[in-house]
Design a protein around this motif. Structure first.
Motif, PDB file in Angstrom:
ATOM      1  N   ASN A 190       0.821  -1.202   0.000  1.00 11.58           N
ATOM      2  CA  ASN A 190       0.000   0.000   0.000  1.00 11.58           C
ATOM      3  C   ASN A 190       0.858   1.256   0.000  1.00 11.58           C
ATOM      4  O   ASN A 190       1.838   1.358   0.759  1.00 11.58           O
ATOM      5  CB  ASN A 190      -0.899  -0.009   1.245  1.00 11.58           C
ATOM      6  CG  ASN A 190      -1.923   1.099   1.233  1.00 11.58           C
ATOM      7  OD1 ASN A 190      -2.612   1.297   0.241  1.00 11.58           O
ATOM      8  ND2 ASN A 190      -2.017   1.827   2.331  1.00 11.58           N
ATOM      9  N   HIS A 230     -12.297  -9.374  -2.945  1.00 10.73           N
ATOM     10  CA  HIS A 230     -11.300  -8.868  -1.983  1.00 10.73           C
ATOM     11  C   HIS A 230     -11.278  -7.332  -1.853  1.00 10.73           C
ATOM     12  O   HIS A 230     -10.268  -6.673  -2.134  1.00 10.73           O
ATOM     13  CB  HIS A 230      -9.908  -9.389  -2.300  1.00 10.73           C
ATOM     14  CG  HIS A 230      -9.523  -9.447  -3.746  1.00 10.73           C
ATOM     15  ND1 HIS A 230      -9.610  -8.370  -4.601  1.00 10.73           N
ATOM     16  CD2 HIS A 230      -9.035 -10.472  -4.489  1.00 10.73           C
ATOM     17  CE1 HIS A 230      -9.185  -8.728  -5.791  1.00 10.73           C
ATOM     18  NE2 HIS A 230      -8.834 -10.001  -5.756  1.00 10.73           N
ATOM     19  N   SER A 232     -10.793  -3.802  -0.299  1.00 13.17           N
ATOM     20  CA  SER A 232      -9.732  -3.494   0.660  1.00 13.17           C
ATOM     21  C   SER A 232      -9.690  -2.044   1.131  1.00 13.17           C
ATOM     22  O   SER A 232      -8.892  -1.725   2.019  1.00 13.17           O
ATOM     23  CB  SER A 232      -8.360  -3.849   0.063  1.00 13.17           C
ATOM     24  OG  SER A 232      -8.012  -2.968  -0.997  1.00 13.17           O
ATOM     25  N   THR A 233     -10.511  -1.153   0.578  1.00  5.08           N
ATOM     26  CA  THR A 233     -10.388   0.259   0.946  1.00  5.08           C
ATOM     27  C   THR A 233     -11.700   0.833   1.479  1.00  5.08           C
ATOM     28  O   THR A 233     -12.794   0.358   1.143  1.00  5.08           O
ATOM     29  CB  THR A 233      -9.950   1.117  -0.262  1.00  5.08           C
ATOM     30  OG1 THR A 233     -11.069   1.344  -1.119  1.00  5.08           O
ATOM     31  CG2 THR A 233      -8.823   0.475  -1.030  1.00  5.08           C
ATOM     32  N   HIS A 258      -7.328  -8.797   5.257  1.00 11.96           N
ATOM     33  CA  HIS A 258      -7.634  -7.364   5.242  1.00 11.96           C
ATOM     34  C   HIS A 258      -8.429  -6.932   6.469  1.00 11.96           C
ATOM     35  O   HIS A 258      -8.422  -5.746   6.831  1.00 11.96           O
ATOM     36  CB  HIS A 258      -8.379  -6.996   3.960  1.00 11.96           C
ATOM     37  CG  HIS A 258      -7.537  -7.090   2.734  1.00 11.96           C
ATOM     38  ND1 HIS A 258      -7.785  -7.997   1.729  1.00 11.96           N
ATOM     39  CD2 HIS A 258      -6.421  -6.413   2.362  1.00 11.96           C
ATOM     40  CE1 HIS A 258      -6.860  -7.865   0.778  1.00 11.96           C
ATOM     41  NE2 HIS A 258      -6.029  -6.904   1.149  1.00 11.96           N
ATOM     42  N   LEU A 279      -2.310  -5.008   1.972  1.00  9.35           N
ATOM     43  CA  LEU A 279      -2.825  -4.546   3.253  1.00  9.35           C
ATOM     44  C   LEU A 279      -2.887  -3.025   3.215  1.00  9.35           C
ATOM     45  O   LEU A 279      -1.903  -2.364   2.868  1.00  9.35           O
ATOM     46  CB  LEU A 279      -1.921  -5.011   4.389  1.00  9.35           C
ATOM     47  CG  LEU A 279      -1.768  -6.521   4.559  1.00  9.35           C
ATOM     48  CD1 LEU A 279      -0.756  -6.833   5.649  1.00  9.35           C
ATOM     49  CD2 LEU A 279      -3.111  -7.172   4.857  1.00  9.35           C
ATOM     50  N   ARG A 280      -4.025  -2.471   3.557  1.00 14.48           N
ATOM     51  CA  ARG A 280      -4.228  -1.028   3.479  1.00 14.48           C
ATOM     52  C   ARG A 280      -4.013  -0.371   4.848  1.00 14.48           C
ATOM     53  O   ARG A 280      -3.469  -0.985   5.765  1.00 14.48           O
ATOM     54  CB  ARG A 280      -5.639  -0.741   2.949  1.00 14.48           C
ATOM     55  CG  ARG A 280      -5.939  -1.349   1.589  1.00 14.48           C
ATOM     56  CD  ARG A 280      -5.133  -0.725   0.464  1.00 14.48           C
ATOM     57  NE  ARG A 280      -5.594  -1.190  -0.850  1.00 14.48           N
ATOM     58  CZ  ARG A 280      -5.065  -0.825  -1.993  1.00 14.48           C
ATOM     59  NH1 ARG A 280      -4.053   0.021  -2.022  1.00 14.48           N
ATOM     60  NH2 ARG A 280      -5.546  -1.306  -3.139  1.00 14.48           N
ATOM     61  N   ASP A 284      -8.724   2.063   6.620  1.00 10.80           N
ATOM     62  CA  ASP A 284      -9.372   1.159   5.677  1.00 10.80           C
ATOM     63  C   ASP A 284      -9.817  -0.121   6.380  1.00 10.80           C
ATOM     64  O   ASP A 284     -10.930  -0.611   6.152  1.00 10.80           O
ATOM     65  CB  ASP A 284      -8.412   0.809   4.534  1.00 10.80           C
ATOM     66  CG  ASP A 284      -8.111   1.986   3.627  1.00 10.80           C
ATOM     67  OD1 ASP A 284      -9.059   2.680   3.224  1.00 10.80           O
ATOM     68  OD2 ASP A 284      -6.925   2.219   3.339  1.00 10.80           O
ATOM     69  N   ARG A 285      -8.967  -0.668   7.218  1.00 10.34           N
ATOM     70  CA  ARG A 285      -9.303  -1.902   7.932  1.00 10.34           C
ATOM     71  C   ARG A 285     -10.562  -1.722   8.768  1.00 10.34           C
ATOM     72  O   ARG A 285     -11.464  -2.569   8.761  1.00 10.34           O
ATOM     73  CB  ARG A 285      -8.139  -2.350   8.809  1.00 10.34           C
ATOM     74  CG  ARG A 285      -8.319  -3.746   9.416  1.00 10.34           C
ATOM     75  CD  ARG A 285      -7.137  -4.130  10.289  1.00 10.34           C
ATOM     76  NE  ARG A 285      -7.210  -3.508  11.596  1.00 10.34           N
ATOM     77  CZ  ARG A 285      -7.870  -4.018  12.644  1.00 10.34           C
ATOM     78  NH1 ARG A 285      -8.530  -5.153  12.534  1.00 10.34           N
ATOM     79  NH2 ARG A 285      -7.867  -3.377  13.806  1.00 10.34           N
TER      80      ARG A 285
END
Length: 422
Positions: A190, A230, A232-233, A258, A279-280, A284-285
């Motif tokens: 990221n 998937h 992720s953001t 994630h 991985l952000r 984001d998580r």
């Protein structure tokens, strides 16, 4: 063939404490003090947790073409070890299942080599990288559950729109790997402070969000069932939430890694932390967790992506993208989210079984009389350490090795037959 399961604690949409009888692969009775017919296998769970068999709509079994990474047999064994009774395999193979003959051969091997249910996605375009559409009607009739170019984002908007129109005509989903290669560049993690700290090229959030925004507009115009892989953001979650409010037929998955990790958790230039999407940020998580809880994100899918040891050794700069997940997903999520009261066990079972089955039209996800005897039994009480020596997958590429977790699979039962026993 009969199987009698005694003293089960059933969780899921229909909670129940008692016994369960299966006959010829179907749940035939629920009750207390059920009696076993002749020649019945009896399992006494002694109060262990039984749930609908887990369902994963995103796995990579690598066969044909990449058997050094995984095979259908080892991938299905790994899935069963993780509690999965149903999985859907991606088509980034060699040869690509972009024609009826190769798809039929692959589906036949899925049936013969796996003790669980393995469904198959076919390719959106010929060879994945082209703009030539596949025969959606023919592939659907041959058994394709839907269409995906996973591993490759469809770069041309017109190609994607025409694919959506074709899939909609045969009532099949488009399952999208969302990635604009113009924004991806040479990024390996990221983009942000952590990438700068490690001296590694970063991948912008726009790699995902720009193409997702395009696809959601196209999905609305075409009416197709569009499934976002998937996610992720935080922006992606917002885009999907907005699209659902507009009535777009969109579903979305999030991967365990994630939910569990952010880029700030990457300790060094370690290939085990290289995955796509990367991985952000912690923001984001947290947005992904919130998206699950409010229904924007529909399910959890592993994106199980095994690689050889050589492909995941050394710097992220040269390593392959992806980690394995089939054998660790439930335990990690149960330990980190259910035991900490962020999710309930019932919610986790819904996201890992009932909801993916429902959204993809699979006959799974319920413990009810008349339903398939696809069942998972978990020990939620005794901790253990994640150790690849215990795995069936050929891939040992995971950043979670060495973690202590709860949620050990005791039995995986697919179609009334024991696919895994601890």
């Amino acid at each position: 063939m009969h199987l009698l399961i005694k003293n089960a604690h059933v969780v899921g949409p229909e909670p129940f404490d008692g016994d369960l009888l299966t006959t010829d692969g179907v749940i035939s009775a629920l009750g207390h003090d059920l009696q076993a017919p002749a020649k019945t296998t009896v399992i006494d769970l002694k109060g262990a947790t039984l749930m609908p068999g887990l369902v994963d709509v995103h796995v990579h079994f690598r066969e044909p073409g990449y058997e050094a990474k995984e095979t259908i047999k080892t991938g299905a064994q790994a899935a069963a070890h993780g509690g999965y009774t149903t999985v859907v395999a991606m088509p980034n193979l060699n040869p690509v299942p972009d024609n009826v003959t190769d798809l039929e051969n692959l589906i036949a091997k899925n049936h013969t080599d796996a003790k669980i249910h393995v469904y198959q996605f076919a390719a959106i375009t010929a060879g994945l990288h082209s703009q030539k559409h596949t025969d959606y009607a023919g592939l659907r009739a041959a058994g394709a559950l839907g269409f995906s170019n996973d591993g490759v984002g469809v770069q041309d908007a017109a190609t994607m729109y025409q694919a959506m129109q074709g899939a909609a005509k045969v009532n099949a989903p488009i399952v999208a790997h969302i990635e604009d290669e113009g924004f991806k560049g040479d990024g390996v993690m990221n983009a942000g402070p952590k990438a700068d700290e490690l001296g590694l090229p970063g991948m912008s959030n726009l790699t995902e969000t720009a193409q997702l925004a395009r696809d959601l507009v196209l999905a609305e115009a075409s009416g197709v069932h569009y499934h976002a892989c998937h996610v992720s953001t935080a922006t992606s979650v917002d885009l999907i939430r907005f699209a659902k409010a507009r009535g777009v037929n969109v579903t979305a998955e999030v991967s365990p890694h994630h939910l569990l990790l952010a880029d700030q958790d990457i300790p060094a230039d370690d290939a085990m932390y290289k995955m796509n999407p990367p991985l952000r940020s912690e923001k984001d998580r947290q947005a992904l967790i919130a998206g699950l809880l409010d229904g924007t994100l529909d399910m959890i899918a592993t994106d199980h992506a095994p690689h050889t040891a050589a492909e995941k050794t050394g710097s992220m700069l040269k390593a392959s993208f992806g980690i394995v997940g089939s054998e660790t997903a439930f335990a990690l999520l149960y330990t980190h989210f259910v035991m900490t009261n962020i999710f309930t066990l019932e919610q986790l079972v819904n996201w890992m079984s009932t909801n993916p089955a429902e959204k993809f039209g699979l006959n799974a996800g319920h413990v009810l009389v008349g339903e398939p005897a696809d069942l998972t039994v978990m020990d939620l009480c005794d901790p253990y350490t994640i150790d690849p020596k215990d795995w069936f997958s050929k891939g040992h590429n995971s950043p979670f090795i060495g973690e202590q977790v709860y949620g050990r699979t005791l039995y995986t039962i697919a179609g009334g037959r024991i696919a895994y026993k601890a």
